[in-house]
Design a protein around this motif. Structure first.
Motif, PDB file in Angstrom:
ATOM      1  N   MET A   1       0.868  -1.173   0.000  1.00 51.45           N
ATOM      2  CA  MET A   1       0.000   0.000   0.000  1.00 51.45           C
ATOM      3  C   MET A   1       0.911   1.232   0.000  1.00 51.45           C
ATOM      4  N   ASN A   2       0.644   2.122  -0.943  1.00 51.41           N
ATOM      5  CA  ASN A   2       1.461   3.326  -1.008  1.00 51.41           C
ATOM      6  C   ASN A   2       0.900   4.426  -0.105  1.00 51.41           C
ATOM      7  N   GLU A   3       1.630   5.532  -0.036  1.00 52.26           N
ATOM      8  CA  GLU A   3       1.249   6.626   0.866  1.00 52.26           C
ATOM      9  C   GLU A   3      -0.107   7.239   0.503  1.00 52.26           C
ATOM     10  N   LYS A   4      -0.380   7.386  -0.785  1.00 47.66           N
ATOM     11  CA  LYS A   4      -1.666   7.948  -1.215  1.00 47.66           C
ATOM     12  C   LYS A   4      -2.817   7.037  -0.806  1.00 47.66           C
ATOM     13  N   GLN A   5      -2.639   5.748  -1.005  1.00 47.52           N
ATOM     14  CA  GLN A   5      -3.672   4.786  -0.607  1.00 47.52           C
ATOM     15  C   GLN A   5      -3.899   4.830   0.903  1.00 47.52           C
ATOM     16  N   PHE A   6      -2.806   4.947   1.654  1.00 48.48           N
ATOM     17  CA  PHE A   6      -2.923   4.985   3.107  1.00 48.48           C
ATOM     18  C   PHE A   6      -3.736   6.202   3.548  1.00 48.48           C
ATOM     19  N   LEU A  85      -3.327   1.245  -8.768  1.00 47.32           N
ATOM     20  CA  LEU A  85      -2.830   0.952 -10.105  1.00 47.32           C
ATOM     21  C   LEU A  85      -1.542   1.705 -10.432  1.00 47.32           C
ATOM     22  N   SER A  86      -1.297   2.799  -9.721  1.00 48.44           N
ATOM     23  CA  SER A  86      -0.104   3.588  -9.992  1.00 48.44           C
ATOM     24  C   SER A  86       1.054   3.114  -9.134  1.00 48.44           C
ATOM     25  N   PRO A  87       2.283   3.217  -9.644  1.00 47.77           N
ATOM     26  CA  PRO A  87       3.438   2.710  -8.901  1.00 47.77           C
ATOM     27  C   PRO A  87       3.721   3.465  -7.614  1.00 47.77           C
ATOM     28  N   ASN A  88       3.404   4.755  -7.541  1.00 51.61           N
ATOM     29  CA  ASN A  88       3.615   5.536  -6.316  1.00 51.61           C
ATOM     30  C   ASN A  88       2.363   6.280  -6.045  1.00 51.61           C
TER      31      ASN A  88
END
Length: 88
Positions: A1-6, A85-88
């Motif tokens: 899970m990336n920062e945006k998702q978090f 879906l995005s890498p970051n």
């Protein structure tokens, strides 16, 4: 899970908690009514990503809880999926 998702997950968890408390529902009663373990509900409300399943299951839980609590989480789910879906 990336920062945006978090960040989105934290927003969703807060929205769910507020709606649940507004309806005077305990974690236990929500768990019983939706057949979702209370530990998972707590993890979702508190954005404890280490205690949550894979993203597809998180999204399913969010939809189910949102329907039950009659809240619209469509945009946040879209953001959560889009960011996955995005890498970051």
């Amino acid at each position: 899970m990336n920062e945006k998702q978090f960040k989105v997950l934290k927003q969703i968890g807060q929205m769910i908690r507020e709606a649940r408390e507004k309806d005077s529902l305990s974690i236990e009663s929500l768990s019983k009514n939706l057949y979702i373990p209370k530990e998972r509900l707590i993890a979702l409300e508190e954005a404890q990503q280490q205690n949550l399943p894979e993203m597809v299951f998180i999204i399913g839980m969010i939809r189910r809880i949102s329907d039950y609590l009659k809240i619209d989480s469509t945009e946040l789910i879209y953001q959560l999926k889009d960011n996955s879906l995005s890498p970051n």
